[in-house]
Design a protein around this motif. Sequence first.
Motif, short mmCIF file in Angstrom:
data_model
loop_
_atom_site.label_atom_id
_atom_site.label_comp_id
_atom_site.label_asym_id
_atom_site.label_seq_id
_atom_site.Cartn_x
_atom_site.Cartn_y
_atom_site.Cartn_z
N HIS A 20 -16.49 20.21 -35.67
CA HIS A 20 -16.60 20.29 -37.13
C HIS A 20 -15.50 19.46 -37.80
O HIS A 20 -15.75 18.77 -38.80
CB HIS A 20 -16.51 21.75 -37.57
N ARG A 21 -14.30 19.49 -37.21
CA ARG A 21 -13.20 18.67 -37.72
C ARG A 21 -13.49 17.18 -37.58
O ARG A 21 -12.96 16.36 -38.33
CB ARG A 21 -11.91 18.99 -36.94
N CYS A 22 -14.31 16.84 -36.58
CA CYS A 22 -14.67 15.44 -36.34
C CYS A 22 -15.95 15.04 -37.09
O CYS A 22 -16.60 14.04 -36.76
CB CYS A 22 -14.87 15.20 -34.85
N ASN A 23 -16.32 15.87 -38.10
CA ASN A 23 -17.46 15.59 -38.98
C ASN A 23 -18.82 15.68 -38.29
O ASN A 23 -19.80 15.08 -38.77
CB ASN A 23 -17.31 14.20 -39.63
N PHE A 24 -18.90 16.42 -37.18
CA PHE A 24 -20.21 16.71 -36.60
C PHE A 24 -20.89 17.77 -37.45
O PHE A 24 -20.24 18.72 -37.91
CB PHE A 24 -20.06 17.21 -35.16
N LYS A 25 -22.17 17.62 -37.66
CA LYS A 25 -22.91 18.53 -38.54
C LYS A 25 -23.72 19.53 -37.71
O LYS A 25 -24.40 19.16 -36.76
CB LYS A 25 -23.83 17.72 -39.46
N PHE A 26 -23.64 20.79 -38.11
CA PHE A 26 -24.31 21.87 -37.38
C PHE A 26 -25.42 22.50 -38.22
O PHE A 26 -25.81 23.65 -38.00
CB PHE A 26 -23.29 22.95 -36.98
N ASP A 27 -25.92 21.76 -39.22
CA ASP A 27 -26.96 22.30 -40.10
C ASP A 27 -28.25 22.59 -39.35
O ASP A 27 -29.06 23.41 -39.78
CB ASP A 27 -27.23 21.34 -41.26
N SER A 28 -28.46 21.93 -38.18
CA SER A 28 -29.69 22.18 -37.42
C SER A 28 -29.73 23.59 -36.84
O SER A 28 -30.79 24.07 -36.45
CB SER A 28 -29.84 21.14 -36.30
N PHE A 29 -28.57 24.28 -36.79
CA PHE A 29 -28.56 25.67 -36.35
C PHE A 29 -29.41 26.55 -37.27
O PHE A 29 -29.99 27.54 -36.83
CB PHE A 29 -27.13 26.22 -36.31
N ILE A 30 -29.45 26.17 -38.54
CA ILE A 30 -30.21 26.96 -39.52
C ILE A 30 -31.69 26.98 -39.16
O ILE A 30 -32.38 27.99 -39.35
CB ILE A 30 -30.02 26.36 -40.94
N ARG A 31 -32.17 25.90 -38.59
CA ARG A 31 -33.58 25.79 -38.22
C ARG A 31 -33.92 26.57 -36.95
O ARG A 31 -35.08 26.68 -36.58
CB ARG A 31 -33.95 24.32 -37.99
N CYS A 32 -32.89 27.13 -36.29
CA CYS A 32 -33.09 27.76 -34.99
C CYS A 32 -33.43 29.25 -35.07
O CYS A 32 -33.67 29.88 -34.03
CB CYS A 32 -31.85 27.57 -34.11
#
Length: 476
Positions: A399-411
Amino acid sequence: MKVLKNFLYNSSYQLLVIMVPLLSTPYIARVIGSHGVGIYSYTNSLTQYFVLVADLGLTMFGTREIAYVRDNIEKRSAVFWGIVGLQICTTAIAMTLFYCFTNEYAHYHNYLIIQGLQILSLATDVSWYFVGIEDFKDVVLRNALFKILSLLLIFTLVKNPSDLFIYTVIMVATAVLGNMTLWPFMRTRVIAPWKAKIGNPIRYLLPSLALFVPQVAVQIYTVLNKVMLGNMISVTSAGIYDYSDKIIRTILAIVTSIGTVLLPHLASAYAKNDQETIDKYFRKAVEAIAFLSLPLAFGLAAIAPDFVKWFLGSDFRTAGGVVRILAPLVIIMAYSGLFGSALVSIKQTTGYTISVIAGCVVNVILNLLLIPYRGINGAAIATIVSETTVTLIQILWLHRCNFKFDSFIRCYRYLLASILMSIFVIMVQKVVSSNFAGLLVEGMLGVFVYGLLGLLLRFPIFEDITQIFNTIRKKN
């Protein structure tokens, strides 16, 4: 398409990895028994520490470095021969240390001598090169051939508990020979060492050590459980835990192939500063892992007691509860495998190292606290908590390296479908027998129900799968 092709290659091999234990594990569990299995697991666990010294982080480091220069044969050859030279040196050191160490274990000396050949095989292992250039075909075919060979030898030569030594020889020899068979393929893939500008191989030592530290930590909390159970309880307990853990890792193998395939692809994109490609494949991988790991974990938890009773026999009856405790690892470790690969690919080794060291510390502390009172179940709980620690730290670092985890919402759809499917399977258990036929019915119905719920809930990943098939159809 190349990522998909490599995933299919790797997944096909992982299916074979599943099928071989499905055939050999019940046989070995009954022929060798829990005590014999315990001796094999205990001596193998001890050997793995020296295998780790021989590897010194070079396997993961080699994959990443080859991926960075895969389009330049001169640079690629220089990296390859430099890492191979360093591998030979570290293997020689590890072998010397190991055979000095075996004198301390007189009871298992012969088994340790054979297990030690695994260390020697590291000097000839160049599978990391093929992963780095994203050529999974040769590695998969080689591995498949020797998996099948080991299975045939086991059924032919291992007939009773006294054949434990033969079983050990078969397992180690097929691994050693398997590594050697990749070398003929190298002739057309790299420049000869006397023509390549290799330089000083020692220059690879420090960066590989950066990956060695986390690998030591990983090895500690994946192998130490069995060593501690062997020392604190009995080698039989170590064997029961080992086979419970094997069931989890066998099922996990298909899901973790996603991280294995993506590591060189993400590394190559990072070398080209292609952030869009990194984000795209990372999002898809997060969702693909949820799609696969959630039903596998919930389904395994539902059938664990009946499955273990049929699969391993009465000698391993206590393993059913252990497998049920360990079932969440299918989800947790699938994600830690992906996140770890992502961190290594973008040279965030510090984050990867911190995560696994933290998991190691948690695991050792909890093992010391729980094993004396809860035995095998205590070791299983310690593993769950430590792996969760690793995964959470990796999420925070990415997350600190700007990776996005928004796809978790679709799970959430996959989670809901997996829960409902497991409830259905538990209900089916009440009306079918706990034999192979009954388990087969439960599994097939579970897959059918999950697929049906996927259509009703409109799984987002189905759109991606449809697009892939349409692309393949247009090309044909």
